[in-house]
Design a protein around this motif. Structure first.
Motif, PDB file in Angstrom:
ATOM      1  N   HIS A  89      50.129  72.714  -5.239  1.00  0.00           N
ATOM      2  CA  HIS A  89      50.944  73.606  -4.404  1.00  0.00           C
ATOM      3  C   HIS A  89      51.249  74.908  -5.138  1.00  0.00           C
ATOM      4  N   ARG A 112      59.939  81.385  -3.697  1.00  0.00           N
ATOM      5  CA  ARG A 112      59.289  80.160  -3.204  1.00  0.00           C
ATOM      6  C   ARG A 112      59.566  79.001  -4.150  1.00  0.00           C
ATOM      7  N   GLN A 121      53.602  80.467   2.192  1.00  0.00           N
ATOM      8  CA  GLN A 121      53.102  81.367   1.155  1.00  0.00           C
ATOM      9  C   GLN A 121      53.409  82.826   1.496  1.00  0.00           C
ATOM     10  N   HIS A 133      50.075  78.990  -4.343  1.00  0.00           N
ATOM     11  CA  HIS A 133      50.962  80.130  -4.153  1.00  0.00           C
ATOM     12  C   HIS A 133      50.520  81.347  -4.955  1.00  0.00           C
ATOM     13  N   LEU A 161      57.078  85.054  -5.470  1.00  0.00           N
ATOM     14  CA  LEU A 161      56.740  83.718  -5.972  1.00  0.00           C
ATOM     15  C   LEU A 161      57.974  82.982  -6.483  1.00  0.00           C
TER      16      LEU A 161
END
Length: 243
Positions: free
Chosen positions: A141, A93, A86, A145, A90
């Motif tokens: 998940h 990721r 994390q 985040h 974003l």
């Protein structure tokens, strides 16, 4: 006269886990090209180079147990796709997570359809729960985040669930379209769709708006959001009269 060599298979000595993994790999390989109901235990035994009784020894419940175990194995791999440190923007990721997800789809090819699309005669409430578990894990998940101060509200959760469903659907369509467009383009499209969906929800949900503001603060001009904005602005500029 020299005696003919017997065609009997030479069995390798494997540990219980190694043998079970071998049988699951053989089953997944077969499910990649044929519907589960068309695959017999004899087929799995032949693919693994073992006898049918040996398959039964590891899966006494027969093909149904083997199918569920193969599905669970695939689901475990898919659930790990969205596990990501994390830190960083974003969208970066998500890009890495989607890359892993699509790599799994590419590797398992039609097996992804056979195992996750459903509709098989061997489908049960247990297999459905396994597939749903993959989707729930992905949602969990992604929400993690977002570093939310309080549990996700229904609008944000719905948006993320819609996107996860879209990723799965896009993967199935990609296979049906002979793996076009290229994987990197499909990944970029899916990440952009996430940005667009969350931005749309932010317009009516304060919690999602807060997520968007904090996420944008970490984005760079040459990142996915910057590129998306530069492509979309010329198009939406034509809608200035609607403001």
């Amino acid at each position: 006269m020299t005696a003919a060599v017997s065609p009997t298979r030479a069995y390798r000595r494997l540990s219980v886990e190694q043998r079970r993994s071998q049988l699951l790999d053989a089953a997944l390989s077969l499910f990649a090209h044929r519907a589960p109901e068309e695959v017999s235990l004899d087929d799995v035994a032949a693919a693994a180079g073992v006898s049918r009784p040996l398959v039964y020894r590891y899966f006494p419940g027969g093909k149904q147990q083997l199918y569920e175990a193969a599905l669970r194995s695939a689901a475990d791999d898919l659930e790990q796709c969205f596990a990501e440190p994390q830190d960083g923007p974003l969208t970066q990721r998500l890009s890495r997570a989607v890359d892993r997800y699509l790599a799994f789809v590419d590797e398992h090819d039609a097996g992804f359809s056979a195992l996750l699309q459903g509709g098989s005669v061997v489908e049960t409430s247990r297999t459905t729960a396994i597939v749903d578990g993959v989707r729930r894990s992905a949602v969990t998940h992604i929400l993690a985040h977002m570093d939310l101060a309080e549990p996700a509200g229904p609008r944000l959760r719905t948006t993320v669930r819609m996107w996860v469903t879209a990723v799965e659907a896009a993967s199935l369509i990609w296979l049906d379209e002979d793996k076009r467009p290229p994987l990197d383009e499909l990944r970029e499209l899916l990440v952009e769709q996430f940005v667009a969906q969350v931005a749309a929800t932010a317009g009516r949900d304060p919690q999602t708006a807060d997520v968007v503001r904090r996420a944008l603060a970490l984005e760079s001009p040459d990142g996915p959001v910057g590129e998306l904005v530069r492509r979309v602005l010329p198009v939406v500029a034509q809608a200035a009269h609607l403001v």
